[in-house]
Design a protein around this motif. Sequence first.
Motif, PDB file in Angstrom:
ATOM      1  N   GLU A 205      -0.638   1.501 -13.114  1.00 23.10           N
ATOM      2  CA  GLU A 205      -1.904   2.239 -13.186  1.00 23.10           C
ATOM      3  C   GLU A 205      -1.867   3.518 -12.361  1.00 23.10           C
ATOM      4  O   GLU A 205      -2.570   4.487 -12.667  1.00 23.10           O
ATOM      5  CB  GLU A 205      -3.044   1.350 -12.693  1.00 23.10           C
ATOM      6  CG  GLU A 205      -3.444   0.257 -13.677  1.00 23.10           C
ATOM      7  CD  GLU A 205      -4.513  -0.664 -13.104  1.00 23.10           C
ATOM      8  OE1 GLU A 205      -4.721  -0.607 -11.859  1.00 23.10           O
ATOM      9  OE2 GLU A 205      -5.124  -1.422 -13.870  1.00 23.10           O
ATOM     10  N   GLN A 206      -1.039   3.538 -11.306  1.00 27.46           N
ATOM     11  CA  GLN A 206      -0.960   4.716 -10.442  1.00 27.46           C
ATOM     12  C   GLN A 206      -0.092   5.826 -11.028  1.00 27.46           C
ATOM     13  O   GLN A 206      -0.187   6.978 -10.601  1.00 27.46           O
ATOM     14  CB  GLN A 206      -0.374   4.323  -9.084  1.00 27.46           C
ATOM     15  CG  GLN A 206      -1.149   3.273  -8.326  1.00 27.46           C
ATOM     16  CD  GLN A 206      -0.479   2.963  -6.999  1.00 27.46           C
ATOM     17  OE1 GLN A 206      -0.238   3.855  -6.190  1.00 27.46           O
ATOM     18  NE2 GLN A 206      -0.138   1.703  -6.783  1.00 27.46           N
TER      19      GLN A 206
ATOM     20  N   GLU B  42       0.815  -1.213   0.000  1.00 24.20           N
ATOM     21  CA  GLU B  42       0.000   0.000   0.000  1.00 24.20           C
ATOM     22  C   GLU B  42       0.855   1.272   0.000  1.00 24.20           C
ATOM     23  O   GLU B  42       0.362   2.356  -0.311  1.00 24.20           O
ATOM     24  CB  GLU B  42      -0.917   0.008   1.211  1.00 24.20           C
ATOM     25  CG  GLU B  42      -0.175   0.115   2.541  1.00 24.20           C
ATOM     26  CD  GLU B  42      -1.095  -0.043   3.736  1.00 24.20           C
ATOM     27  OE1 GLU B  42      -1.287   0.963   4.448  1.00 24.20           O
ATOM     28  OE2 GLU B  42      -1.607  -1.155   3.935  1.00 24.20           O
TER      29      GLU B  42
ATOM     30  N   GLN C  29      -0.618  -2.983 -11.326  1.00 26.46           N
ATOM     31  CA  GLN C  29      -1.254  -2.103 -10.352  1.00 26.46           C
ATOM     32  C   GLN C  29      -0.396  -0.873 -10.085  1.00 26.46           C
ATOM     33  O   GLN C  29      -0.915   0.235  -9.910  1.00 26.46           O
ATOM     34  CB  GLN C  29      -1.505  -2.868  -9.048  1.00 26.46           C
ATOM     35  CG  GLN C  29      -2.586  -3.927  -9.152  1.00 26.46           C
ATOM     36  CD  GLN C  29      -2.779  -4.692  -7.849  1.00 26.46           C
ATOM     37  OE1 GLN C  29      -2.174  -4.351  -6.827  1.00 26.46           O
ATOM     38  NE2 GLN C  29      -3.611  -5.724  -7.873  1.00 26.46           N
TER      39      GLN C  29
ATOM     40  N   THR D 277       3.592   3.745  -3.781  1.00 27.60           N
ATOM     41  CA  THR D 277       2.878   4.768  -4.551  1.00 27.60           C
ATOM     42  C   THR D 277       3.650   5.150  -5.804  1.00 27.60           C
ATOM     43  O   THR D 277       4.805   4.743  -6.003  1.00 27.60           O
ATOM     44  CB  THR D 277       2.664   6.016  -3.686  1.00 27.60           C
ATOM     45  OG1 THR D 277       3.951   6.550  -3.329  1.00 27.60           O
ATOM     46  CG2 THR D 277       1.886   5.680  -2.425  1.00 27.60           C
ATOM     47  N   ALA D 278       3.006   5.951  -6.631  1.00 27.11           N
ATOM     48  CA  ALA D 278       3.660   6.426  -7.845  1.00 27.11           C
ATOM     49  C   ALA D 278       4.926   7.203  -7.522  1.00 27.11           C
ATOM     50  O   ALA D 278       5.920   7.122  -8.242  1.00 27.11           O
ATOM     51  CB  ALA D 278       2.686   7.308  -8.640  1.00 27.11           C
TER      52      ALA D 278
END
Length: 474
Positions: free
Chosen positions: A116-117, A84, A113, A87-88
């Motif tokens: 996509e961020q 989690e 996934q 992140t990008a």
Amino acid sequence: MTETRDTELLDAPYKGDGGNVADNFDEDNRLKPEFVRRVEDALHDGEPGTAHDLVEPLHPADIADLFELMDEDERPLLATSIAELMTAEVVAEMNEHVRELLVEALPADAAAQIAEQLDTDDAVAMLEDLDEADQKAILAELDPEDRAPLETALAYPEESAGRLMSREFVAVPGHLTVGDLIDFLREQRDLSADFFEVFVIDERMRPLGTCQLSWILRTPRTVRLEDVMKRDQTLIPVDLDQEEVGLRFQKYALISAAVINADGRLVGQITADDIAHVIAEEAGEDALLLSGAGEGDINEPIREAYSARVRWLIANLGTAVVASAIIAFFGAAIEQLVALAILMPIVASIGGNAGTQTMAVTVRAIATNQLTESNTMRILWREFRVAALMGVTIAVLIGAAVAVLFTPQLGGVIALAMVVNIVIAGLAGVLVPVIFDRLDVDPAVASSVFVTMITDSMGFFAFLGLAVASGLVG
């Protein structure tokens, strides 16, 4: 959790919801080895929750650093434990080799996934170094609307504007008023998060001009965009090399620029933050290529590092043979006067350093478009004069020393040889990179080997040849 650093404590490490984590950093704001070991121990002991709690307070850039500090086989486990937190911002800050190896180790759906961020340009940077099979596997996991722009970007040449650009931009027709535009910007929820100007386009998506946000805020609502927009703009062809893109940003002090395809249609934008790392990367790359060290990244795979470095050592071996052959040719003269063998390395070494200085200046001038066909002869004449002055200065110093330690005649020979070699070194330092550039060969890659060969060979030849010609030896 906030992702910005306290402006009143710029030198302090990031503080998140986990509290003050300053103890995990040294005085240079780098993660301490003890902290890295605690994370590793938690992973080894099967306690991913503990590893997560340790990492959670860190800034995304520090999490990216943590991956670089850990062993290659531990990185996928860490990524799974802090999924989690991946992140990008974390992925974008990672070293490219670390990111590539990590993405290769992750399952395709997990890598998708992450992709996509990311903004399109960051997602392309994540995918472009993977082999084709891995790229296809990750792209297959993406939704069609996310996959299409990535496939389009990957079709452009490597290190081109098409790979670098972002496809998130704001473009509107010129007949709108400033008020219409402000209302549009406020109502739209899916606009790009980062933009500094609005592109004004015609009905065929061709850019007509730009409106900076500061202009929009200060202009009455009733004014039409086509009456206030800036028509003079720098357009970036989609296939332009990223180094040239960086030069245009520097030359014209750009904040952002429109990217156009072969039909002149607007397809993306490049912003100053996109190009900042490119400028630094290209500058460092040229410096490393001059030494034959390849990319020079400590995270580069061993096989790639070996391949990049060994070929230039082999080339240097060949050029050293040339210099040795010249020495062998004058072997009889050296046997008669041992002082020649003692002084030869001085002539070659000083000439090599002079050539390297000039070559570095020339390669940089070519890379920044300061040296072109228009001024090559002027620069060559300038470097000749600089080399001549340096040659005379060094010649006086070494000539006087040799005259005192050995003989005045030998001092005169080495002084003249030094002038000749430094002048030749200066000319070679300009001509070799220029010739390679004209042949479309990267001068940063190929120049050093040949400049070294010229300075070593001519240094030995000038010194030993003058010694024979002067009658110093028979």
